[in-house]
Design an enzyme around this catalytic site. Structure first.
Site, mmCIF file in Angstrom:
data_model
loop_
_atom_site.group_PDB
_atom_site.id
_atom_site.type_symbol
_atom_site.label_atom_id
_atom_site.label_comp_id
_atom_site.label_asym_id
_atom_site.label_seq_id
_atom_site.Cartn_x
_atom_site.Cartn_y
_atom_site.Cartn_z
ATOM 1 N N GLY A 170 40.308 35.855 29.668
ATOM 2 C CA GLY A 170 40.655 35.078 30.854
ATOM 3 C C GLY A 170 41.756 35.740 31.675
ATOM 4 N N SER A 226 44.287 44.048 30.540
ATOM 5 C CA SER A 226 44.624 45.355 31.109
ATOM 6 C C SER A 226 45.660 46.085 30.269
ATOM 7 C CB SER A 226 45.129 45.198 32.550
ATOM 8 O OG SER A 226 44.086 44.726 33.375
ATOM 9 N N HIS A 285 49.949 46.396 38.506
ATOM 10 C CA HIS A 285 49.209 47.344 37.663
ATOM 11 C C HIS A 285 49.701 48.774 37.898
ATOM 12 C CE1 HIS A 285 45.791 44.984 35.863
ATOM 13 N NE2 HIS A 285 46.336 44.099 36.672
ATOM 14 N N ASP A 294 39.195 49.369 35.498
ATOM 15 C CA ASP A 294 39.799 48.045 35.680
ATOM 16 C C ASP A 294 39.513 47.589 37.110
ATOM 17 O OD1 ASP A 294 41.231 45.747 35.261
ATOM 18 O OD2 ASP A 294 43.109 46.729 34.771
ATOM 19 N N ALA A 342 40.339 52.409 39.301
ATOM 20 C CA ALA A 342 40.623 51.088 39.864
ATOM 21 C C ALA A 342 39.502 50.693 40.816
ATOM 22 C CB ALA A 342 41.959 51.117 40.607
ATOM 23 N N THR A 343 38.966 49.492 40.646
ATOM 24 C CA THR A 343 37.852 49.034 41.481
ATOM 25 C C THR A 343 38.284 48.033 42.549
ATOM 26 O OG1 THR A 343 37.318 47.243 39.956
ATOM 27 C CG2 THR A 343 36.214 49.369 39.591
#
Length: 179
Positions: free
Chosen positions: A10, A16, A50, A83, A34-35
């Site tokens: 969740g 991450s 991040h 991620d 990274a997306t």
């Protein structure tokens, strides 16, 4: 073949952080794919959080759509961390691209990779039924993406409150027949 790992859970469950630790534990360096696309300030803050955790040991690629190309281009070197699959799915759906074909191609390509890859995804189907059609379509698509990639991966972990639970391989399931 490089090991493939899927980490799900969740929001703010520690996915991450766990993925970063697993990736770096393999060689001390990693490729971060990274997306996310930054559409508003809140997403920008999440991306910055991040980024702040990553040091010189990471080489970063940003790719919202063509994930398989970046994985192929970066293969043969350091372990890769993607991620995340859920944001990748979001990008594909909003751009009205064929996400089903993209996921099938990704799953089929996993055995070809020589460098390990760790995927982060979100477990979005454990809550209430969304009130609008697009949200329901996304929830359903995310569940299907997670199932297909989990099937193709060597290991799967679920994070709960910062703690990982190993889901695959599951020694208990190997000992019984499911009917």
């Amino acid at each position: 073949m490089g090991k493939s790992i899927l980490i799900t859970g969740g929001a703010r469950s520690g996915k991450s952080t766990l993925a970063e630790q697993i990736t770096l534990s393999q060689s001390g360096k990693g490729v971060y794919i990274a997306t996310s696309q930054v559409f508003d300030a809140e997403i920008g803050e999440r991306v910055a959080l991040h980024q702040s955790r990553r040091g010189a040991e990471w080489q970063t690629y940003e790719e919202p759509y063509d994930l398989l190309r970046v994985l192929r281009d970066s293969d043969g070197g350091e372990p890769r961390l993607v991620d995340c699959l859920t944001l990748w799915l979001t990008n594909l759906m909003l751009a009205e691209r064929d996400w089903r074909a993209a996921v099938a191609e990704l799953a089929a390509a996993l055995p070809e990779f020589t460098a390990p890859v760790v995927f982060v995804t979100n477990e979005v189907g454990a809550g209430i039924v969304p009130e609008n059609k697009l949200a329901r379509a996304f929830r359903d698509a995310a569940g299907l993406v997670n199932q297909e990639i989990a099937t193709a991966c060597d290991e799967v972990y679920l994070t709960v409150s910062g703690y990982p639970v190993k889901v695959k391989p599951n020694d208990i399931l190997a000992q019984i027949q499911l009917t």
